[in-house]
Design an enzyme around this catalytic site. Structure first.
Site, PDB file in Angstrom:
ATOM      1  N   GLY A  81       1.127  -1.287   0.514  1.00 29.14           N
ATOM      2  CA  GLY A  81       0.148  -0.218   0.155  1.00 29.14           C
ATOM      3  C   GLY A  81       0.555   0.822  -0.107  1.00 29.14           C
ATOM      4  O   GLY A  81       0.479   2.121   0.667  1.00 29.14           O
ATOM      5  N   TYR A 112       5.973 -21.813  11.093  1.00 28.93           N
ATOM      6  CA  TYR A 112       5.265 -21.120  12.117  1.00 28.93           C
ATOM      7  C   TYR A 112       5.530 -21.125  13.199  1.00 28.93           C
ATOM      8  O   TYR A 112       5.286 -22.612  13.432  1.00 28.93           O
ATOM      9  CB  TYR A 112       4.001 -21.599  10.432  1.00 28.93           C
ATOM     10  CG  TYR A 112       2.679 -20.237  10.960  1.00 28.93           C
ATOM     11  CD1 TYR A 112       2.736 -19.357  10.208  1.00 28.93           C
ATOM     12  CD2 TYR A 112       2.112 -20.275  12.555  1.00 28.93           C
ATOM     13  CE1 TYR A 112       1.439 -19.068  10.187  1.00 28.93           C
ATOM     14  CE2 TYR A 112       0.829 -19.437  11.640  1.00 28.93           C
ATOM     15  CZ  TYR A 112       0.940 -18.472  11.240  1.00 28.93           C
ATOM     16  OH  TYR A 112      -0.445 -18.167  10.704  1.00 28.93           O
TER      17      TYR A 112
END
Ligand SMILES: Cc1cc2nc3c(=O)[nH]c(=O)nc-3n(C[C@H](O)[C@H](O)[C@H](O)COP(=O)(O)OP(=O)(O)OC[C@H]3O[C@@H](n4cnc5c(N)ncnc54)[C@H](O)[C@@H]3O)c2cc1C
Lengths: 684, 630
Positions: free
Chosen positions: B341, B550
């Site tokens: 963004g 993870y």
């Protein structure tokens, strides 16, 4: 270097230390055989199952590291990989330990017998053992004992066996293998053998480092080695060797283990078995080869009293916390970890700094016996009297009083002194003298070093039946032996002593001048004593702190002032370093006067020794200690480090090239002859 | 697909719906979702699907404002102390989970007596009044694009799902949030908004699904301009499907489950399934370089994207064709993907699609220990025969999975009772405190799946792995969908936690797992955490050259005065440990602001310079001022 900073120091007297337990006591009251056969069930790292020595060997040979190096060597030499593999396997065979409980039990039995006759007690701090037990379960452990005697590692294993702690595997020098039978016995009690030098031998290095790492990483056993590399013949800690420390830190740095716990162990002998052997070695009197029969000849020592041993297991040091903020482990991310690489500069200096810190940790927990103080005093008296032409020794009462003074001083400096306070000081001193009767003479309440002994009552002179040189050497044996006891206390005094010397040699009382002088001396002697690299300011501050605290020094504005009562302390401290100062000066003088432009390196010791003997016999030198090859080597190392002497590759052997101007000025500066040491420092 | 009858398609579509995205019971439509403005530019085009389930503009009507997921769905401990999962959306919904309390109390030292409830509602006084750029607002009004400066709307767009963000909301604390939320309906709306933003110098922050876990959506507190959150949720159409080239052109605001649902209706799928797919958006995936569970078959987002359109302050960037590969200098998609963004708004994406798989099968393998499990995964990757998904959970996560076993349920009946029975009857030689489980998902033709399955189980057997049934596998995947809801339960009882990820070369996988877990435990101890934390990991993706790992980490914070700070310190230390062990800064969560400090060492000075110069050219006034990444 602000004055305020001086007082921020932690008081060394507040150092907390554990109590000791005598492990021989129980042995004296119960069956040795039962002890040797007792159930031994140590707890291992994360509960790993022990691994046989042959499994270990095959793990090493099958490792990625070895695979890589074998291929590399095969490519470089044109040998078939199978041949290189075979070679590797043979090297490993020669190297590997094969710890066997039966052998350990045999040693447990025989050593108990020997220890009970040799020593009064073997004292161990049990809290330290407990910490070690804990550490072993948490992370791989490296044991780092100080090294003063061949006995060290047997003693270590003996203690660990006694406390049901996992037995270590020990890196031992190849020279043991000269003693066939003993070598094999040691191998079976956990020793593995490394060649003394294997410079460019890739295969050997790979095998050796992989062997150590495999044991360590898998937590099969604590790995033990001597940071000092070899036995210190002088009782001073030696400049640490970094090879093995590099290897054991590597698995942490490369992320192969979460952490490694390093446990410094301080072994202090009241009397070292090798006492006079060492002195003779330092003087270049040929040493008996390390052979099995030689060791058995040593049986006669079984009848002597060697006092007690103190073994202090220090606080485990986490390599992870040592490395915190010092090394960037990401540097290992870009090359596969099994490809051997030279460590980067930051790693090298991290390992070096750590090594010094660990040696200092050993030093700090070395137990000092009253004799260490007595020997220091007697040596100083000897030289003062000699200078004054007196030969009468010091009165016992006077010696006791001085010893008490020194006792209090050393305690204030944080020494780990075992002085039995419940016994009258005079008794403490006399019993020290009794235990070391080989080195001192007590005659009509007067005490002196036993230097006349060898020469007979007539003393030196034209009528003496002994050649003057021989007499000199036999006196030096006594002096060096005594010095080795004094050396045990050097780590306590060295910083304040350097300051005392600096005040003595500095051209003014200005603090900056004194600091410059201190810094010069510290730099000069940094191969001689354990002085952590880069810690000049800290050391200076510590020295100032101690001397101010004990009322020997005062700081006014920018000046350093010795107090009334401080003179005695400062005189004592600087005479402690005097022999070293003179030693370095005489080596400088030798290099200026005798050495031609270039000198064969191997010739250095014999030549300097000859030079010194000549000067000693002529009465131009005060300290026989300067005959010590240790001191001579250290001073050469310092000159090499400072660039005053350079090593060059000759046709066949290494040569030394002397920069006489520089050596000369260093000698002058050591003697305080230059107006300011700054000039010399600047030139370094 | 031609060979498939339409009823077949229907059947498969339904099955798929049930299996993956079928947690939803039905559309939660509200009137507010009806399109506010017709997008003129695209008025001529027709939607591929008839029925759209648009995220309402007022998300808070169906989603929690201070926690994860749907408002009607949460874990709670009922009066009997049993854990319950409320609502009707998920397979687990409405069920009792008897073992959870025990596991929860035992693992964290937590207690039902010690509750730390969240503030139930947002007090609007906690929210700063908006800084409005009047000129911008006036012009925006004239475009007819809906916008709002309602406090709830603004707060909702001011955060992602990092622990510190959610924790603050639960305490009713609100920092700098956007001043305006705007809902463009199509690409052209976005072009207008960006033009206005440049003209009036307001700060734009694109907002997709709001599932960011990198502080990417946080408003920089130092930003003094008016901050406009550009919510893409109303741009959620599939504009066309090209069956010849197997591509679909989709608006970037569509969320994962909706994209799959709509494609499934036509017999297709993208196969991109990040664990957040219920809420995360296509534009968000592109902006963060997302990774889906089934990347082994379908690829990660960078493999799936054929064409992207992004509106920047300099104009629209896109390629001039829809080609599978080009050699035309550096791929401009790679400036867009992962831009977080900072450069512009992704508005439309052409994505690869695949016919829906005929057959799916879960599976699981139990290994005696984690080392063996990793060795097996490595071998599977070496032979390039990884199933659609293969994940290896460590022992703690295996136990965690077991604690989530519901009481009775048709799907779980075949399951043996309790953890003990499980390993005693089947895995005798295995140490219950060391064994670990790999969960598998196969997809494709029935025949090939069975063949593939056998191949994988054969490899597993070489590493001591024993097949442990489909249910075990399925439950493992369920865990990943409910874990975020579980975190909210923990926070009701003084337990905070988070997950983070990395990628790492194969030879480092084991070491990084041990070291990071150990570091977490040590740091917690050093920071005064009273009870040893949950510190667990799974190897969650495999590649030729390495794997994605993870980590989950949670602890009981009773007795700590600033638990979030402690949490952040520990996570920081864990990340340092990851980097020191040769792991990456991120495999798929992105950098945001949370991991910015390590960017330089990650991509080098020159790399930073490159990124900065692109930013300077594309957005010299820093209109896209979320300050992520660099
Ligand atoms: C429970 C949970 C599970 C997750 N599992 C996964 C997983 O399996 N795989 C994975 O990759 N990630 C996962 N994530 C992380 C997150 O879902 C992804 O980063 C996702 O891609 C973010 O998409 P979003 O639409 O929610 O974006 P947001 O959170 O709204 O925004 C993320 C960033 O992208 C920017 N952005 C959003 N939309 C656009 C756009 N159209 N144009 C330009 N910039 C835009 C925003 O400004 C922001 O910087 C998970 C997160 C959670 C909470």
């Amino acid at each position: 270097m602000a004055v305020n900073a001086l007082y921020s120091h932690r008081d060394p007297m507040l150092k907390k230390r554990d109590d000791f337990e005598d492990i021989l006591e129980e042995r004296r009251n119960s069956s040795d055989l039962k002890y040797a056969l007792r159930c031994y069930t140590p707890v291992l790292y994360k509960g790993v199952t022990p691994c046989t020595s042959s499994m270990l060997k095959s793990m090493v040979l099958q490792s990625d590291q070895l695979h890589y190096v074998i291929n590399q060597v095969s490519k470089e030499t044109g040998k078939a990989t199978d041949d290189v593999k075979e070679e590797a396997s043979a090297i490993l065979e020669e190297m590997a330990q094969c710890l066997q409980l039966s052998t350990v039990r045999f040693f447990a039995f025989t050593l108990t017998k020997a220890f009970k006759t040799l020593f009064r007690s073997i004292c161990v701090n049990e809290d330290g053992i407990q910490r070690l037990q804990q550490a072993i379960q948490e992370h791989p452990v490296v044991l780092l004992p100080s090294h003063r005697s061949y006995m060290d590692f047997l003693l270590m294993s003996y203690i660990l066996y006694t406390y049901d702690v996992a037995l270590p595997v020990i890196a031992a020098g190849m020279d043991f293998m000269g003693m066939k039978f003993v070598g094999e016995m040691l191998r079976m009690s956990g020793a593995f053998f490394i060649r003394r030098s294997f410079g460019g031998d890739k295969l050997y290095w790979a095998l050796f480092s992989e062997y150590v790492k495999t044991m360590l990483k898998n937590g099969f056993a604590p790995v033990e080695f001597f940071l000092e590399g070899t036995r210190s013949r002088t009782s001073k800690s030696l400049t640490p060797k970094l090879g093995l420390l590099n290897i054991v830190m590597d698995p942490f740095l490369k992320g192969e283990v979460f952490d490694v716990n390093v446990v410094p162990v301080s072994i202090s002998y009241e009397r070292v078995l090798e006492e006079t052997l060492y002195a003779r070695e330092l003087l270049g009197i040929p040493k008996p080869k390390e052979s099995t029969s030689g060791l058995f000849k040593a049986r006669k020592i079984l009848s002597e009293d060697f006092g007690s041993i103190h073994v202090y297991f220090g606080q485990p040091v986490s390599v992870r916390s040592l490395a915190q903020g010092k090394v960037n482990r990401c540097q290992f991310n870009l090359v596969p970890r099994h490809i051997p690489r030279r460590p980067g500069e930051d790693i090298a200096s991290f390992v070096n700094d750590s090594a010094y810190r660990l040696v200092r940790a050993q030093e700090e927990n070395m137990v000092l016996k009253p004799w260490v103080l007595v020997a220091s005093l007697l040596l100083q008296h000897h030289h003062q009297n000699q200078a004054a032409g007196q030969k009468r020794g010091i009165a016992l009462g006077e010696l006791t009083a001085q010893a008490v003074w020194l006792r209090d001083l050393s305690r204030q400096y944080g020494a780990f002194l075992h002085w039995p306070d419940h016994i009258p000081p005079s008794e403490v001193v006399s019993s020290s003298l009794t235990l070391h009767r080989g080195l001192v003479r007590v005659c009509e309440e007067k005490v002196q070093l036993a230097v006349e002994q060898a020469a007979g009552p007539a003393g030196p002179g034209p009528h003496s039946s002994v050649a003057p040189e021989e007499e000199l050497l036999s006196q030096a044996v006594i002096i060096l032996s005594c010095a080795s006891y004094r050396n045990q206390a050097l780590h306590v005094f060295v910083r304040p002593a350097l300051l005392a010397l600096a005040i003595h040699t500095a051209s003014s009382n200005q603090k900056q001048e004194v600091f410059n002088s201190f810094s010069f001396l510290r730099n000069m002697f940094s191969n001689e004593f354990i002085l952590c690299p880069g810690a000049t300011v800290q050391d200076f501050e510590e020295a100032c702190y101690l001397l101010v605290k004990t009322g020997a020094l005062q700081f006014t504005q920018q000046e350093v002032q010795v107090t009334e009562r401080g003179h005695r302390t400062l005189a004592f401290l600087s005479s402690m370093l005097d022999p070293f100062l003179q030693g370095y000066q005489v080596v400088c003088r030798f290099l200026c006067e005798e050495a031609t432009e270039t000198l064969i390196e191997k010739q250095f010791i014999p030549a300097v020794r000859k030079f010194i003997k000549k000067h000693l016999l002529a009465g131009r030198l005060r300290y026989m200690e300067v005959l010590s090859s240790d001191l001579q080597k250290n001073s050469l190392a310092a000159l090499l480090r400072l660039g005053a002497v350079r090593k060059i590759k000759g046709v066949e052997q290494e040569m030394l090239k002397v920069n006489k101007v520089m050596v000369n000025s260093l000698e002058d500066t050591l003697g305080g002859k230059l107006p300011t040491p700054k000039a010399a420092v600047a030139r370094l | 697909m031609a060979s498939n009858s339409s009823s077949d398609r229907q059947r498969i579509a339904q099955q798929r719906l049930r299996i993956i995205a079928g947690h939803l019971q039905g559309p939660v439509d509200s009137d507010s979702t009806i399109l506010a403005a017709e997008c003129k530019a695209q008025g001529s085009k027709t939607d591929v699907s008839s029925e759209r389930k648009t995220m309402p503009r007022r998300r808070q009507e169906i989603l929690k404002w201070n926690g994860w997921g749907y408002s009607d769905t949460r874990f709670l401990f009922n009066k009997k102390g049993q854990a319950e999962f409320t609502g009707k959306r998920y397979r687990l919904s409405g069920m009792i989970i008897p073992a959870l309390q025990n596991w929860f109390e035992g693992t964290f030292g937590a207690s039902m007596q010690h509750k730390s409830p969240a503030m139930p509602i947002l007090t609007s006084s906690a929210v700063q009044p908006p800084t409005l750029n009047e000129a911008f607002v006036d012009e925006l009004k004239s475009t007819g694009i809906p916008f709002s400066h309602d406090a709830e709307d603004r707060v909702f767009r001011g955060h992602g799902h990092c622990l510190h963000e959610v924790f603050a909301l639960r305490e009713g604390k609100v920092g700098r949030v956007p001043d305006i939320v705007v809902w463009p309906n199509c690409h052209n709306d976005v072009v207008k908004i960006v033009e206005l933003a440049c003209k009036h110098n307001v700060c734009l922050i694109p907002y997709g699904g709001g599932t960011s876990v990198s502080s990417a959506l946080e408003c920089p507190p130092e930003e003094t301009r008016c901050i406009v959150s550009l919510d893409t949720s109303q741009m959620n159409r599939i504009l066309w499907i090209d069956e010849k080239n197997l591509t679909a052109h989709v608006e970037a605001g569509i969320v994962g489950q909706e994209l799959e649902r709509l494609l499934n209706e036509s017999g297709y799928c993208t196969g991109h399934e990040p664990d957040s797919m219920e809420f995360s958006s296509l534009g968000g995936w592109v902006a963060t370089r997302a990774s889906g569970m089934k990347k082994n078959i379908y690829g990660n987002i960078e493999d799936l994207v054929v064409h992207v359109k992004m509106v920047t302050p300099q104009g629209v960037i896109e390629k001039g064709c829809q080609c599978p590969r080009m050699s035309t200098g550096p791929d401009i998609h790679h400036f867009i993907m992962g831009s977080e963004g900072t450069l512009g708004v992704v508005t439309e994406v052409t994505m690869k699609i695949r016919p829906m798989p005929e057959y799916q099968k879960y599976g699981s393998v139990v290994f005696p220990n984690f080392e063996q499990g990793v060795a097996c995964l490595r071998e599977v990757a070496k032979q390039r025969c990884a199933p659609a998904s293969i994940r290896l959970m460590d022992n703690e996560q295996f136990k965690f999975g077991h604690a989530l076993k519901p009481q009775v349920s048709s799907i779980f009946t075949s399951f043996l009772d309790g953890l003990k029975k499980f390993y005693i009857t089947k895995f005798k030689g295995f140490d219950p405190d060391r064994l670990c489980v790999a969960t598998l998902l196969f997809e494709g033709d029935r025949e090939k799946v069975l063949q593939h399955e056998k191949q994988v189980y054969d490899i597993a057997a070489k590493f001591g792995g024993l097949a442990a049934g489909e249910d075990n596998g399925q439950r493992g995947y369920m865990l990943t969908f409910v874990i975020a809801y579980l975190r909210d339960l923990g926070m009701d009882y003084y337990v905070i936690g988070e997950s983070f990820e990395t990628s790492v070369p194969w030879d480092r996988v084991l070491d990084i797992c041990w070291n990071v877990k150990a570091r977490i435990i040590q740091e917690c101890k050093d920071k005064g955490v009273q009870f040893s934390p949950l510190s667990t990991c799974r190897v969650t993706q495999t590649y030729d050259a390495g794997a994605c790992v993870y980590f989950y980490f949670a602890f009981n914070y009773r007795g700590l005065s600033d638990p979030v700070h402690v949490y952040e310190q520990v996570e920081h230390a864990a990340r340092e440990e990851i980097l020191a062990n040769g792991g990456s800064l991120s495999h798929h969560h992105g950098v945001g602001k949370l991991r910015k400090e390590w960017m330089r060492e990650t991509i080098s000075d020159v790399g930073m310079g490159m990124l900065k110069s692109v930013k300077n050219y594309v957005d010299p006034k820093n209109i896209f001022g979320n300050r992520n990444l660099i």
